[in-house]
Design a protein around this motif. Structure first.
Motif, mmCIF file in Angstrom:
data_model
loop_
_atom_site.group_PDB
_atom_site.id
_atom_site.type_symbol
_atom_site.label_atom_id
_atom_site.label_comp_id
_atom_site.label_asym_id
_atom_site.label_seq_id
_atom_site.Cartn_x
_atom_site.Cartn_y
_atom_site.Cartn_z
ATOM 1 N N UNK A 28 0.829 -1.204 0.000
ATOM 2 C CA UNK A 28 0.000 0.000 0.000
ATOM 3 C C UNK A 28 0.864 1.255 0.000
ATOM 4 N N UNK A 29 1.854 1.291 0.865
ATOM 5 C CA UNK A 29 2.667 2.496 1.069
ATOM 6 C C UNK A 29 3.542 2.834 -0.139
ATOM 7 N N UNK A 30 4.169 1.826 -0.746
ATOM 8 C CA UNK A 30 5.179 2.104 -1.772
ATOM 9 C C UNK A 30 4.750 1.795 -3.202
ATOM 10 N N UNK A 31 3.618 1.094 -3.369
ATOM 11 C CA UNK A 31 3.225 0.730 -4.727
ATOM 12 C C UNK A 31 1.806 1.169 -5.096
ATOM 13 N N UNK A 32 0.929 1.293 -4.117
ATOM 14 C CA UNK A 32 -0.441 1.728 -4.411
ATOM 15 C C UNK A 32 -0.609 3.228 -4.244
ATOM 16 N N UNK A 33 -0.028 3.800 -3.169
ATOM 17 C CA UNK A 33 -0.214 5.220 -2.890
ATOM 18 C C UNK A 33 0.857 6.064 -3.567
ATOM 19 N N UNK A 34 0.976 5.895 -4.871
ATOM 20 C CA UNK A 34 1.919 6.668 -5.674
ATOM 21 C C UNK A 34 1.198 7.104 -6.944
ATOM 22 N N UNK A 35 1.713 8.136 -7.623
ATOM 23 C CA UNK A 35 1.095 8.517 -8.889
ATOM 24 C C UNK A 35 1.169 7.369 -9.899
ATOM 25 N N UNK A 36 0.066 7.114 -10.567
ATOM 26 C CA UNK A 36 -0.025 6.092 -11.619
ATOM 27 C C UNK A 36 0.509 4.737 -11.166
ATOM 28 N N UNK B 92 1.218 0.843 -10.826
ATOM 29 C CA UNK B 92 1.270 -0.232 -11.812
ATOM 30 C C UNK B 92 0.426 -1.396 -11.298
ATOM 31 N N UNK B 93 -0.790 -1.527 -11.815
ATOM 32 C CA UNK B 93 -1.724 -2.524 -11.308
ATOM 33 C C UNK B 93 -1.195 -3.940 -11.489
ATOM 34 N N UNK B 94 -0.613 -4.231 -12.648
ATOM 35 C CA UNK B 94 -0.118 -5.581 -12.884
ATOM 36 C C UNK B 94 1.041 -5.930 -11.962
ATOM 37 N N UNK B 95 1.898 -4.967 -11.700
ATOM 38 C CA UNK B 95 3.022 -5.216 -10.793
ATOM 39 C C UNK B 95 2.511 -5.480 -9.377
ATOM 40 N N UNK B 96 1.505 -4.720 -8.960
ATOM 41 C CA UNK B 96 0.916 -4.932 -7.637
ATOM 42 C C UNK B 96 0.290 -6.318 -7.550
ATOM 43 N N UNK C 128 -7.142 -1.991 -2.000
ATOM 44 C CA UNK C 128 -6.243 -1.691 -3.118
ATOM 45 C C UNK C 128 -6.678 -2.418 -4.376
ATOM 46 N N UNK C 129 -6.913 -3.729 -4.258
ATOM 47 C CA UNK C 129 -7.267 -4.520 -5.426
ATOM 48 C C UNK C 129 -8.609 -4.107 -6.004
ATOM 49 N N UNK C 130 -9.545 -3.783 -5.131
ATOM 50 C CA UNK C 130 -10.848 -3.342 -5.614
ATOM 51 C C UNK C 130 -10.741 -2.018 -6.356
ATOM 52 N N UNK C 131 -9.988 -1.084 -5.765
ATOM 53 C CA UNK C 131 -9.834 0.231 -6.386
ATOM 54 C C UNK C 131 -9.122 0.129 -7.729
ATOM 55 N N UNK C 132 -8.090 -0.706 -7.794
ATOM 56 C CA UNK C 132 -7.337 -0.830 -9.034
ATOM 57 C C UNK C 132 -8.149 -1.517 -10.124
ATOM 58 N N UNK C 133 -8.934 -2.524 -9.740
ATOM 59 C CA UNK C 133 -9.729 -3.234 -10.738
ATOM 60 C C UNK C 133 -10.845 -2.365 -11.294
ATOM 61 N N UNK D 217 -6.641 9.423 -2.934
ATOM 62 C CA UNK D 217 -6.134 8.175 -3.498
ATOM 63 C C UNK D 217 -6.447 8.063 -4.982
ATOM 64 N N UNK D 218 -7.676 8.391 -5.347
ATOM 65 C CA UNK D 218 -8.061 8.264 -6.746
ATOM 66 C C UNK D 218 -7.249 9.181 -7.639
ATOM 67 N N UNK D 219 -6.991 10.400 -7.164
ATOM 68 C CA UNK D 219 -6.302 11.402 -7.976
ATOM 69 C C UNK D 219 -4.789 11.436 -7.741
#
Length: 335
Positions: free
Chosen positions: A151-159, A161-165, A185-190, A295-297
């Motif tokens: 969450x901290x280093x891969x989801x809460x960043x600009x753009x 990478x959903x596949x990497x997560x 995280x997974x719900x938001x990305x999907x 988070x969304x923006x």
């Protein structure tokens, strides 16, 4: 909120909390520098969001709870610095140092996360930090600290990478995958769609009267969602500059500013608010950086703002001063 004052829950002297060995409470003992008697917010992320407060004396405190399952919460000081803590039945955790350089000793993922924190202590390159975070996740598939790092280093960043997560999440143990923090995280990305990247999702926050205020407003053609916090001086200065510009607008302009605070502390937010009127509204959900719009923006720093029309379309970002004034006058200019 409940108040927790330092008292002797049980003796922490002896054989590693031996006198409490049969106690099923989670107990956090803290002795932090540069805290004094300033209250510390306890922000719960998992399994459900909620707030609590610790009132230390001379930086010392004891905080306990009886968790049903592993819980993640964050300690937040008045400057917005954060220390994550993981709690489960019977775990004992010792916290020392400071909010900017914490030392955590104790059970479960707390020990794991301290290991990670020590490994990046001297690093300044964010890419290298993320590489080490990814290595940690791969080598700790059964630790809730891995969920926090994703969450901290891969989801809460600009753009993000959903596949990497997804690749980081896939090898994790089932109970880690089912944690609330990863589920969100997974719900938001999907659900994130490319065609909607230039629009703001529906949201609502409470104003000072406790009433819900949404960006949806039939009387105003444009809304500036302005992000600020009582603990961030630069964002306060920019907010105040926006107020002076709004006062100079002609009355015909159908426009408003929603000042969305990132405060966790409602009292601190209320003390720093400006006066509301038809074009100026103060709102806060007391979730800080967990706010859904942030988070969304991918808003990762303060100050920041987003200008939207009544159809949720984003028209501009980070407008202040003359640039802000000219943009609004241009949009609202009549033939």
């Amino acid at each position: 909120m409940k108040r927790f004052y330092p008292w002797l829950v049980c003796s922490f002297l002896g054989l590693a909390f031996g006198s409490c060995s049969e106690n099923t409470d989670f107990i956090l003992q803290g002795e932090l520098d540069n805290v004094g008697s300033d209250r510390i917010l306890v922000v719960y992320d998992d399994p459900e969001p909620k707030l609590d407060t610790i009132y230390p004396q001379g930086g010392k405190f004891v905080y306990k709870l009886l968790p049903d399952t592993v819980q993640l919460f964050r300690l937040v000081d008045k400057a917005g610095n954060v220390i994550p803590v993981f709690a489960d039945k019977g775990w004992r955790v010792m916290l020392s140092g400071s909010f900017t350089s914490p030392e955590v000793a104790g059970d479960g993922p707390n020990r794991d996360y301290q290991e990670f924190r020590s490994s990046i202590a001297s690093l300044k390159d964010s890419a290298e930090v993320r590489r080490i975070a990814a290595d940690f996740v791969r080598s700790h598939p059964g630790s809730f600290a891995s969920a926090y790092l994703i969450d901290r280093y891969f989801a809460q960043i600009p753009s993000p990478d959903m596949e990497y997560i997804r690749k980081l999440v896939e090898p994790l143990n089932g109970n880690i995958k089912d944690s609330r923090i990863l589920s969100i995280i997974l719900q938001a990305l999907s659900q994130k769609k490319e065609e909607d990247s230039d629009n703001v999702s529906y949201f609502s926050c409470r104003n000072r009267k406790g009433e819900y205020v949404s960006w949806v407003d039939k009387e105003n053609d444009f809304t500036l969602i302005n992000f600020w916090a009582s603990w961030n001086g630069e964002s306060i200065a920019e907010r105040d500059s926006l107020e002076s510009v709004v006062k100079s607008f002609p009355s015909r302009i159908n426009f408003r500013i929603l000042n969305l605070s990132l405060d966790y502390d409602r009292e601190a937010w209320l003390a720093a608010c400006k006066k509301d009127d038809a074009h100026w509204i103060e709102i806060c959900d007391c979730t800080g950086w967990e706010n859904s719009v942030l988070k969304q923006q991918n808003v990762t720093r303060l100050p920041a703002n987003i200008l939207v029309d009544r159809n949720r379309k984003i028209l501009a970002r980070n407008l202040y001063g003359e640039a802000f004034k000219n943009k609004i006058l241009q949009l609202t200019k009549k033939d």
